[in-house]
Design a protein around this motif. Structure first.
Motif, mmCIF file in Angstrom:
data_model
loop_
_atom_site.group_PDB
_atom_site.id
_atom_site.type_symbol
_atom_site.label_atom_id
_atom_site.label_comp_id
_atom_site.label_asym_id
_atom_site.label_seq_id
_atom_site.Cartn_x
_atom_site.Cartn_y
_atom_site.Cartn_z
ATOM 1 N N LEU A 186 -14.515 -6.247 7.732
ATOM 2 C CA LEU A 186 -15.149 -6.679 6.481
ATOM 3 C C LEU A 186 -14.450 -7.925 5.957
ATOM 4 N N HIS A 187 -15.238 -8.874 5.461
ATOM 5 C CA HIS A 187 -14.685 -10.033 4.772
ATOM 6 C C HIS A 187 -14.898 -9.829 3.276
ATOM 7 N N LEU A 188 -13.796 -9.509 2.587
ATOM 8 C CA LEU A 188 -13.848 -9.306 1.133
ATOM 9 C C LEU A 188 -13.453 -10.634 0.501
ATOM 10 N N ALA B 271 -8.150 -8.632 10.365
ATOM 11 C CA ALA B 271 -8.948 -8.259 11.526
ATOM 12 C C ALA B 271 -9.001 -9.395 12.526
ATOM 13 N N GLU B 272 -9.220 -10.625 12.016
ATOM 14 C CA GLU B 272 -9.436 -11.748 12.942
ATOM 15 C C GLU B 272 -8.901 -13.072 12.424
ATOM 16 N N HIS B 273 -8.530 -13.180 11.150
ATOM 17 C CA HIS B 273 -8.085 -14.480 10.627
ATOM 18 C C HIS B 273 -6.597 -14.699 10.809
ATOM 19 N N GLY B 274 -5.830 -13.687 11.113
ATOM 20 C CA GLY B 274 -4.386 -13.842 11.290
ATOM 21 C C GLY B 274 -3.630 -13.675 9.984
ATOM 22 N N LEU C 222 -28.654 -17.478 7.570
ATOM 23 C CA LEU C 222 -28.368 -16.804 6.296
ATOM 24 C C LEU C 222 -26.972 -16.188 6.332
ATOM 25 N N ARG C 223 -26.570 -15.717 7.474
ATOM 26 C CA ARG C 223 -25.228 -15.142 7.638
ATOM 27 C C ARG C 223 -24.181 -16.242 7.873
ATOM 28 N N GLU C 224 -24.517 -17.187 8.734
ATOM 29 C CA GLU C 224 -23.510 -18.182 9.124
ATOM 30 C C GLU C 224 -23.185 -19.168 8.004
HETATM 31 ZN ZN ZN Z 1 -15.556 -13.397 10.503
#
Ligand code: ZN
Ligand code: MLT
Length: 465
Positions: free
Chosen positions: A381-383, A420-423, A325-327
């Motif tokens: 957070l992914h907005l 945060a993590e995507h660059g 559900l998350r992935e």
């Molecule tokens: Zn992520």
């Protein structure tokens, strides 16, 4: 280039140009590679780099192209240098707990190879079946278990990198301790292909958890998510993951799967917390014990009104279902060409930021839907702002870009980071100054000039050339 890699390693026309010319991020910029070149070895990469340098043609290093900031996109006639055909695991050392592989090795292959000798490569994320090691190092990929294991950066022992001169350099390697000046290896991690081409990596492995137990909680609102997180840690649970996703995320996954209802709850919940705890005890009852502790913790959370419902996976299959559900969120949103904002916040400011963000985005983009999910346990957070089907991409990007300055100013005001993590890539380039001072950007430019003086690698990514 055909002399270097063979005629079957060069693609100059057809659909493959656009396919290999871009990562998963579409931001309104052109996708315009001159050609795609597939290397099969480090010496191929060296030959391609030397030929491109001699002819003044820029190179976009490319891996699994699952990136979400446009860093692996050719916009102005560059040669895309794909490492996808360099996918071999070269060595696994069970004593040192390291694995050496070519840069084009799929992350899941690394995980499976480690698991085959009872070890764990703990960097895990939804795109791990396509993403390759070199790309995840170049972007310092994070993912689902950063709260427990940290980022890719924490798992790289050594790199082999081809520089703009065509030289192959070794940065780090088998040594756990090597305190000899600047850590150049770390400089390449997160450099987004702007300093050189990573061709090989030595990765750290670790002991896998003795088991895990997952639970999905229905959470009444944004502001309560971190109360559950705090409670879980106070309870002494060792968290492997602590994720959140709002009601609309779940509904998009549902629509994507073409089902009437998914998820374990009878009534829709405004927010969800997906928790994975580690089995830390020994013996045959250890997993039951971990499940009992999680149950006790969630019961107290329910008594305190922090959750309204919860389901604890009883089997591995149920756990996989909860995690899906998350992935599946990213995939289910893909058709909306989302404007992705992957932001980091101090944990203490997550709730206040979310409240301010939701209020402002509703005012600024009232006709556009925004969903929120992410690795909330580490403040990420992914907005995702979703393009309405009837809206042209150009207009959508223009309107989102119009709001982005305000959004990133809010992130800065809450002590956060715009990535945060995507660059940074192309997507966040105009906003870098919200998270990096002029002095820092000047230092980064100086590093770029020192290592890639002619701007051969990935021009225009992170900052303007
Ligand atoms: Zn992520
Ligand atoms: C995730 O957490 O699912 C990934 O970062 C991908 C995304 O943000 O869409």
């Amino acid at each position: 280039l055909a002399d270097v890699v063979g005629a079957d390693g060069v693609v100059t026309d057809g659909d493959e140009l656009a396919h290999f010319g871009s990562d998963r991020c579409r931001g309104g910029w052109p996708v315009d590679p001159a050609m795609i070149v597939f290397a099969r070895s480090a010496s191929h990469v060296q030959g391609v780099v030397r030929a491109c340098a001699a002819h003044g043609v820029a190179i976009v290093p490319s891996g699994g192209r699952t990136g979400l900031s446009g860093a692996a996109t050719a916009t102005q006639g560059e040669v895309v240098l794909s490492l996808q055909r360099m996918g071999r695991v070269l060595d696994i050392d069970e004593v040192a707990r390291t694995l050496r592989c070519e840069a084009g090795t799929i992350v899941q292959t690394v995980q499976e190879t480690a698991a085959s000798v009872g070890l764990l490569y703990p960097v895990a994320f939804a795109a791990q079946g396509s993403a390759v090691v070199g790309g995840t190092i170049a972007t310092n990929a994070g993912g689902l278990r950063v709260v427990r294991y940290g980022h890719t950066r924490d798992w790289v022992m050594g790199l082999s990198v081809v520089l703009a001169s065509g030289e192959l350099v070794e940065l780090g390697g088998q040594l756990f301790k090597n305190n000899t000046g600047y850590d150049l290896r770390q400089l390449f991690i997160g450099s987004e292909g702007t300093l050189g081409v990573i061709v090989e990596a030595t990765l750290r492995l670790c002991e896998p958890p003795r088991g895990t137990v997952s639970a999905l909680c229905a959470v009444p609102d944004d502001s309560t998510v971190l109360a559950v997180f705090t409670r879980a840690r106070r309870h002494g649970l060792t968290l492997q993951a602590f994720e959140c996703f709002d009601r609309r995320c779940l509904e998009h996954v549902q629509e994507h799967r073409g089902r009437e209802r998914i998820g374990p709850f009878s009534a829709p919940s405004p927010q969800h917390a997906l928790i994975e705890v580690e089995v830390t005890g020994y013996g045959p009852d250890a997993e039951d014990h971990a499940r009992d502790e999680l149950t006790t913790c969630l019961a107290s959370a329910q008594d305190a009104g922090e959750i309204t419902d919860a389901v604890i996976a009883a089997t591995r299959q149920q756990s996989v279902q909860l995690w899906s559900l998350r992935e599946d969120i990213t995939e289910s949103l893909h058709r909306y060409t989302p404007f992705k904002s992957d932001v980091a916040l101090p944990l203490a400011r997550v709730t206040a930021f979310l409240e301010a963000f939701r209020a402002r985005v509703a005012e600024a983009l009232p006709d556009i839907e925004t969903v929120v999910f992410g690795h909330v346990g580490d403040g990420n957070l992914h907005l995702n702002i979703l393009r309405p089907e009837a809206m042209e991409l150009d207009e959508f990007v223009r309107r989102c870009a119009g709001f982005a300055d305000e959004m990133y100013a809010m992130v800065r005001a809450h002590g956060g980071s715009i990535s945060a993590e995507h660059g940074i890539g192309l997507l966040k380039r105009p906003y870098l100054h919200y998270s990096r001072s002029p002095e820092e950007i000047a230092m980064m430019r100086a590093v770029k000039r020192a290592i890639d003086p002619d701007g051969l690698f990935n021009p225009g990514k992170i900052f303007e050339p």
